[in-house]
Design a protein around this motif. Sequence first.
Motif, PDB file in Angstrom:
ATOM      1  N   LYS A   2       0.835  -1.192   0.000  1.00 26.59           N
ATOM      2  CA  LYS A   2       0.000   0.000   0.000  1.00 26.59           C
ATOM      3  C   LYS A   2       0.871   1.243   0.000  1.00 26.59           C
ATOM      4  CE  LYS A   2      -3.871   2.106   2.270  1.00 26.59           C
ATOM      5  NZ  LYS A   2      -4.842   2.035   3.324  1.00 26.59           N
ATOM      6  N   ARG A   3       0.499   2.187  -0.829  1.00 28.01           N
ATOM      7  CA  ARG A   3       1.227   3.441  -0.935  1.00 28.01           C
ATOM      8  C   ARG A   3       0.634   4.439   0.048  1.00 28.01           C
ATOM      9  NH1 ARG A   3       1.881   6.599  -6.610  1.00 28.01           N
ATOM     10  NH2 ARG A   3       3.174   8.271  -5.843  1.00 28.01           N
ATOM     11  N   THR A   4       1.461   5.041   0.865  1.00 33.26           N
ATOM     12  CA  THR A   4       0.965   6.014   1.835  1.00 33.26           C
ATOM     13  C   THR A   4       1.439   7.409   1.454  1.00 33.26           C
ATOM     14  OG1 THR A   4       2.865   5.692   3.282  1.00 33.26           O
ATOM     15  CG2 THR A   4       0.920   4.347   3.727  1.00 33.26           C
ATOM     16  N   ARG A   5       0.652   8.378   1.815  1.00 27.97           N
ATOM     17  CA  ARG A   5       0.999   9.767   1.532  1.00 27.97           C
ATOM     18  C   ARG A   5       1.315  10.475   2.834  1.00 27.97           C
ATOM     19  NH1 ARG A   5      -3.812  10.764  -2.650  1.00 27.97           N
ATOM     20  NH2 ARG A   5      -2.853   9.750  -4.413  1.00 27.97           N
ATOM     21  N   GLN A   6       2.232  11.388   2.761  1.00 30.17           N
ATOM     22  CA  GLN A   6       2.630  12.195   3.908  1.00 30.17           C
ATOM     23  C   GLN A   6       1.570  13.263   4.166  1.00 30.17           C
ATOM     24  OE1 GLN A   6       5.492  11.469   5.401  1.00 30.17           O
ATOM     25  NE2 GLN A   6       5.560  13.096   6.899  1.00 30.17           N
ATOM     26  N   LEU A   7       1.123  13.370   5.388  1.00 29.34           N
ATOM     27  CA  LEU A   7       0.160  14.405   5.748  1.00 29.34           C
ATOM     28  C   LEU A   7       0.880  15.719   6.011  1.00 29.34           C
ATOM     29  CD1 LEU A   7      -2.165  12.512   8.253  1.00 29.34           C
ATOM     30  CD2 LEU A   7      -2.549  12.921   5.835  1.00 29.34           C
ATOM     31  N   THR A   8       0.229  16.816   5.666  1.00 31.49           N
ATOM     32  CA  THR A   8       0.756  18.142   5.978  1.00 31.49           C
ATOM     33  C   THR A   8       0.485  18.421   7.458  1.00 31.49           C
ATOM     34  OG1 THR A   8      -1.329  19.247   5.473  1.00 31.49           O
ATOM     35  CG2 THR A   8       0.239  18.957   3.638  1.00 31.49           C
ATOM     36  N   PRO A   9       1.107  19.449   8.017  1.00 35.83           N
ATOM     37  CA  PRO A   9       0.780  19.800   9.412  1.00 35.83           C
ATOM     38  C   PRO A   9      -0.716  20.066   9.602  1.00 35.83           C
ATOM     39  CG  PRO A   9       2.816  20.869   8.762  1.00 35.83           C
ATOM     40  CD  PRO A   9       2.251  20.225   7.515  1.00 35.83           C
ATOM     41  N   LEU A  10      -1.349  20.745   8.644  1.00 35.41           N
ATOM     42  CA  LEU A  10      -2.794  20.972   8.727  1.00 35.41           C
ATOM     43  C   LEU A  10      -3.535  19.645   8.611  1.00 35.41           C
ATOM     44  CD1 LEU A  10      -5.250  22.832   8.905  1.00 35.41           C
ATOM     45  CD2 LEU A  10      -5.149  23.040   6.398  1.00 35.41           C
ATOM     46  N   GLY A  11      -3.073  18.780   7.734  1.00 36.51           N
ATOM     47  CA  GLY A  11      -3.685  17.464   7.559  1.00 36.51           C
ATOM     48  C   GLY A  11      -3.669  16.658   8.846  1.00 36.51           C
ATOM     49  N   ILE A  12      -2.580  16.745   9.573  1.00 34.87           N
ATOM     50  CA  ILE A  12      -2.468  16.042  10.854  1.00 34.87           C
ATOM     51  C   ILE A  12      -3.487  16.594  11.850  1.00 34.87           C
ATOM     52  CG2 ILE A  12      -0.963  15.657  12.861  1.00 34.87           C
ATOM     53  CD1 ILE A  12       1.398  15.608  10.807  1.00 34.87           C
ATOM     54  N   LYS A  13      -3.633  17.916  11.889  1.00 31.40           N
ATOM     55  CA  LYS A  13      -4.591  18.537  12.815  1.00 31.40           C
ATOM     56  C   LYS A  13      -6.030  18.158  12.456  1.00 31.40           C
ATOM     57  CE  LYS A  13      -1.522  22.271  14.015  1.00 31.40           C
ATOM     58  NZ  LYS A  13      -1.163  23.650  13.845  1.00 31.40           N
ATOM     59  N   ILE A  14      -6.318  18.108  11.155  1.00 31.67           N
ATOM     60  CA  ILE A  14      -7.652  17.712  10.716  1.00 31.67           C
ATOM     61  C   ILE A  14      -7.908  16.263  11.092  1.00 31.67           C
ATOM     62  CG2 ILE A  14      -9.091  17.245   8.679  1.00 31.67           C
ATOM     63  CD1 ILE A  14      -7.768  19.764   7.402  1.00 31.67           C
ATOM     64  N   LYS A  15      -6.919  15.396  10.857  1.00 34.94           N
ATOM     65  CA  LYS A  15      -7.052  13.977  11.202  1.00 34.94           C
ATOM     66  C   LYS A  15      -7.304  13.808  12.704  1.00 34.94           C
ATOM     67  CE  LYS A  15      -6.391  10.269   8.678  1.00 34.94           C
ATOM     68  NZ  LYS A  15      -7.468   9.557   8.085  1.00 34.94           N
ATOM     69  N   MET A  16      -6.580  14.566  13.526  1.00 36.76           N
ATOM     70  CA  MET A  16      -6.758  14.494  14.975  1.00 36.76           C
ATOM     71  C   MET A  16      -8.163  14.951  15.359  1.00 36.76           C
ATOM     72  SD  MET A  16      -2.928  15.610  16.292  1.00 36.76           S
ATOM     73  CE  MET A  16      -3.590  16.668  17.500  1.00 36.76           C
ATOM     74  N   ALA A  17      -8.669  15.998  14.708  1.00 35.92           N
ATOM     75  CA  ALA A  17     -10.023  16.484  14.991  1.00 35.92           C
ATOM     76  C   ALA A  17     -11.058  15.433  14.594  1.00 35.92           C
ATOM     77  CB  ALA A  17     -10.281  17.795  14.252  1.00 35.92           C
ATOM     78  N   LEU A  18     -10.827  14.748  13.481  1.00 31.91           N
ATOM     79  CA  LEU A  18     -11.745  13.687  13.065  1.00 31.91           C
ATOM     80  C   LEU A  18     -11.797  12.581  14.115  1.00 31.91           C
ATOM     81  CD1 LEU A  18     -10.883  13.378   9.261  1.00 31.91           C
ATOM     82  CD2 LEU A  18     -13.060  14.123  10.233  1.00 31.91           C
ATOM     83  N   VAL A  19     -10.652  12.193  14.634  1.00 37.21           N
ATOM     84  CA  VAL A  19     -10.596  11.142  15.657  1.00 37.21           C
ATOM     85  C   VAL A  19     -11.328  11.603  16.917  1.00 37.21           C
ATOM     86  CG1 VAL A  19      -9.053   9.858  17.193  1.00 37.21           C
ATOM     87  CG2 VAL A  19      -8.489  10.073  14.758  1.00 37.21           C
ATOM     88  N   GLN A  20     -11.084  12.843  17.341  1.00 35.08           N
ATOM     89  CA  GLN A  20     -11.732  13.369  18.542  1.00 35.08           C
ATOM     90  C   GLN A  20     -13.246  13.414  18.396  1.00 35.08           C
ATOM     91  OE1 GLN A  20      -9.797  17.142  19.077  1.00 35.08           O
ATOM     92  NE2 GLN A  20      -8.119  16.266  20.261  1.00 35.08           N
ATOM     93  N   LYS A  21     -13.724  13.667  17.190  1.00 34.11           N
ATOM     94  CA  LYS A  21     -15.162  13.744  16.943  1.00 34.11           C
ATOM     95  C   LYS A  21     -15.748  12.403  16.513  1.00 34.11           C
ATOM     96  CE  LYS A  21     -15.160  18.623  15.774  1.00 34.11           C
ATOM     97  NZ  LYS A  21     -15.946  19.063  16.904  1.00 34.11           N
ATOM     98  N   ASN A  22     -14.899  11.373  16.507  1.00 33.15           N
ATOM     99  CA  ASN A  22     -15.325  10.027  16.109  1.00 33.15           C
ATOM    100  C   ASN A  22     -16.012  10.072  14.735  1.00 33.15           C
ATOM    101  OD1 ASN A  22     -15.480   7.266  16.503  1.00 33.15           O
ATOM    102  ND2 ASN A  22     -17.519   7.395  17.410  1.00 33.15           N
ATOM    103  N   MET A  23     -15.355  10.753  13.790  1.00 35.29           N
ATOM    104  CA  MET A  23     -15.901  10.951  12.454  1.00 35.29           C
ATOM    105  C   MET A  23     -14.899  10.433  11.427  1.00 35.29           C
ATOM    106  SD  MET A  23     -16.885  14.589  10.565  1.00 35.29           S
ATOM    107  CE  MET A  23     -17.684  15.232  12.005  1.00 35.29           C
ATOM    108  N   THR A  24     -15.391   9.828  10.370  1.00 40.12           N
ATOM    109  CA  THR A  24     -14.505   9.376   9.297  1.00 40.12           C
ATOM    110  C   THR A  24     -14.377  10.477   8.253  1.00 40.12           C
ATOM    111  OG1 THR A  24     -16.280   8.448   7.950  1.00 40.12           O
ATOM    112  CG2 THR A  24     -15.277   6.986   9.612  1.00 40.12           C
ATOM    113  N   SER A  25     -13.366  10.349   7.410  1.00 38.99           N
ATOM    114  CA  SER A  25     -13.214  11.320   6.327  1.00 38.99           C
ATOM    115  C   SER A  25     -14.379  11.205   5.351  1.00 38.99           C
ATOM    116  CB  SER A  25     -11.872  11.140   5.617  1.00 38.99           C
ATOM    117  OG  SER A  25     -11.740   9.836   5.129  1.00 38.99           O
ATOM    118  N   LYS A  26     -14.951  10.017   5.232  1.00 42.99           N
ATOM    119  CA  LYS A  26     -16.117   9.829   4.372  1.00 42.99           C
ATOM    120  C   LYS A  26     -17.311  10.623   4.910  1.00 42.99           C
ATOM    121  CE  LYS A  26     -18.951   6.256   2.221  1.00 42.99           C
ATOM    122  NZ  LYS A  26     -19.142   4.825   2.022  1.00 42.99           N
TER     123      LYS A  26
END
Length: 66
Positions: A2-26
Amino acid sequence: MKRTRQLTPLGIKIKMALVQKNMTSKELAQRIGRSEATISEVLCGRNRKEETRKQILKELGMEDMA
């Protein structure tokens, strides 16, 4: 392999917010009327459209980062 992409600093913050809100990117994509691929592109910096970024940050309650 599997090919993975590097998250930007903003991307990391968004990902953390998604986890905190128990929400998927979908779910986020559905809420703002965008595709899941668009969310992924924002997270890794391939999509830098200001309007899309603002919609994501607003939905996650992170407007102060806009």
